[in-house]
Design an enzyme around this catalytic site. Structure first.
Site, PDB file in Angstrom:
ATOM      1  N   PHE A  17       0.830  -1.207   0.000  1.00  0.00           N
ATOM      2  CA  PHE A  17       0.000   0.000   0.000  1.00  0.00           C
ATOM      3  C   PHE A  17       0.864   1.255   0.000  1.00  0.00           C
ATOM      4  O   PHE A  17       1.808   1.374   0.797  1.00  0.00           O
ATOM      5  CB  PHE A  17      -0.879   0.060   1.254  1.00  0.00           C
ATOM      6  CG  PHE A  17      -2.089  -0.813   1.233  1.00  0.00           C
ATOM      7  CD1 PHE A  17      -3.209  -0.470   0.494  1.00  0.00           C
ATOM      8  CD2 PHE A  17      -2.124  -1.988   1.982  1.00  0.00           C
ATOM      9  CE1 PHE A  17      -4.340  -1.268   0.488  1.00  0.00           C
ATOM     10  CE2 PHE A  17      -3.253  -2.795   1.991  1.00  0.00           C
ATOM     11  CZ  PHE A  17      -4.363  -2.438   1.237  1.00  0.00           C
ATOM     12  N   ASP A  18       0.500   2.204  -0.842  1.00  0.00           N
ATOM     13  CA  ASP A  18       0.977   3.569  -0.687  1.00  0.00           C
ATOM     14  C   ASP A  18       0.356   4.112   0.597  1.00  0.00           C
ATOM     15  O   ASP A  18      -0.618   3.548   1.115  1.00  0.00           O
ATOM     16  CB  ASP A  18       0.532   4.386  -1.912  1.00  0.00           C
ATOM     17  CG  ASP A  18       0.938   5.839  -1.825  1.00  0.00           C
ATOM     18  OD1 ASP A  18       2.084   6.115  -1.431  1.00  0.00           O
ATOM     19  OD2 ASP A  18       0.105   6.700  -2.152  1.00  0.00           O
ATOM     20  N   LEU A  19       0.888   5.213   1.121  1.00  0.00           N
ATOM     21  CA  LEU A  19       0.346   5.792   2.354  1.00  0.00           C
ATOM     22  C   LEU A  19      -0.519   7.022   2.074  1.00  0.00           C
ATOM     23  O   LEU A  19      -1.739   6.986   2.244  1.00  0.00           O
ATOM     24  CB  LEU A  19       1.483   6.141   3.313  1.00  0.00           C
ATOM     25  CG  LEU A  19       1.084   6.746   4.667  1.00  0.00           C
ATOM     26  CD1 LEU A  19       0.127   5.840   5.425  1.00  0.00           C
ATOM     27  CD2 LEU A  19       2.324   7.046   5.504  1.00  0.00           C
TER      28      LEU A  19
END
Length: 218
Positions: free
Chosen positions: A8-10
Site C-alpha cells: 500500500f501507498d500511504l
C-alpha cells in the site's frame, strides 16, 4: 485473482494527508521568498518525492529544491505529519486482510520514519508486516526503489511477483509497480487527476476503500 502480498501507498491511499503536506509546502515556499501556487496546483505534490515536486511543479532548481525540502521537513516532522486522517473504512479493511492471511506492507515515498510515526499515531502500525519508505538522505528516493526494498525485507524473489499487488493513488505507484513486474490497482479517492491512473497503466481502477477490500479478498 487472490494476492498474498499487498503493498500500500500511504498518502492518498491509507490516509488523507493533504492538510499537513500542503501547509508545509506553503511554509517552505514562503520562507524562501517564492510565489505559492494555488492550492489546486499544490495537490500535485502529494505522491512523488518532494525534491522532484519542487522542481517540476514550482520550477525550483535542484539546489533550491533541496533547501525547500529541508525547510518543509523542519515543520512537517513537528506538526504536519499529524495533520492527517485515515480514510473511512481503512482499519476495517486492514483487519479483514490480516484475518485472511494477507501479508501487508506500506511502500511510500514519504520518509520511513515519518510513515512509522503516522501509523503508530493512528494505531494502524500493527496491521503491517513492514513499513517501508524513502530515506532522509535520498539514497532510497524513488517508488521503484521503495518497492524493491519491500521485496528484500519480505524475502521475495521473481517467482513471488505474480502474488503481489501495489495499491496507490498516483501514477508513480502504478509506473513503479509495472517497472518491478507486479500488478497494480489505482484508487480515485486519493489525489490522482481524472484519467491519470488509466494512462499510467493500472491493472485495476477502484473508487472506494470498500472496492479495494472486495478486490483484495476476491
Amino acid at each position: 485473482m487472490s494476492w498474498k502480498y499487498i503493498f500500500f501507498d500511504l498518502d492518498g491511499t491509507i490516509t488523507d494527508s493533504s492538510e499537513g503536506i500542503l501547509n508545509c509546502i506553503e511554509y517552505s515556499l514562503v520562507s524562501m521568498g517564492h510565489v505559492v501556487p494555488v492550492r489546486e496546483e499544490l495537490f500535485k505534490f502529494i505522491g512523488p518525492p518532494l525534491i522532484n515536486g519542487f522542481q517540476e511543479i514550482t520550477g525550483l532548481s535542484y539546489e533550491e529544491a533541496v533547501e525547500a525540502t529541508a525547510i518543509y521537513r523542519e515543520k512537517y516532522s513537528v506538526t504536519g505529519l499529524f495533520e492527517n486522517i485515515p480514510y473511512n473504512g481503512i482499519e476495517d479493511m486492514l483487519k479483514k486482510l490480516k484475518e485472511n492471511g494477507k501479508i501487508i506492507t506500506i511502500a511510500t515515498s514519504k520518509p520511513e520514519e515519518y510513515a512509522i510515526r503516522i501509523l503508530e499515531h493512528f494505531k494502524l502500525a500493527g496491521y503491517f508486516n513492514e513499513i517501508t519508505g524513502s530515506t532522509l538522505d535520498g539514497s532510497r528516493n524513488s517508488k521503484h526503489a521503495v518497492i524493491e526494498e519491500c521485496f528484500l525485507r519480505l524475502g521475495l524473489s521473481s517467482s513471488d511477483k505474480s502474488n503481489i499487488i501495489m495499491i496507490g493513488d498516483r501514477e508513480h505507484d502504478i509506473i513503479a509497480a509495472r517497472q518491478c513486474g507486479i500488478a497494480s490497482a489505482g484508487v480515485y479517492y486519493g489525489f490522482a487527476d481524472k484519467g491519470e491512473l488509466e494512462d499510467a497503466g493500472a491493472d485495476y481502477i477502484l473508487n472506494t476503500v470498500q472496492e479495494v477490500t472486495a478486490l483484495l479478498l476476491s
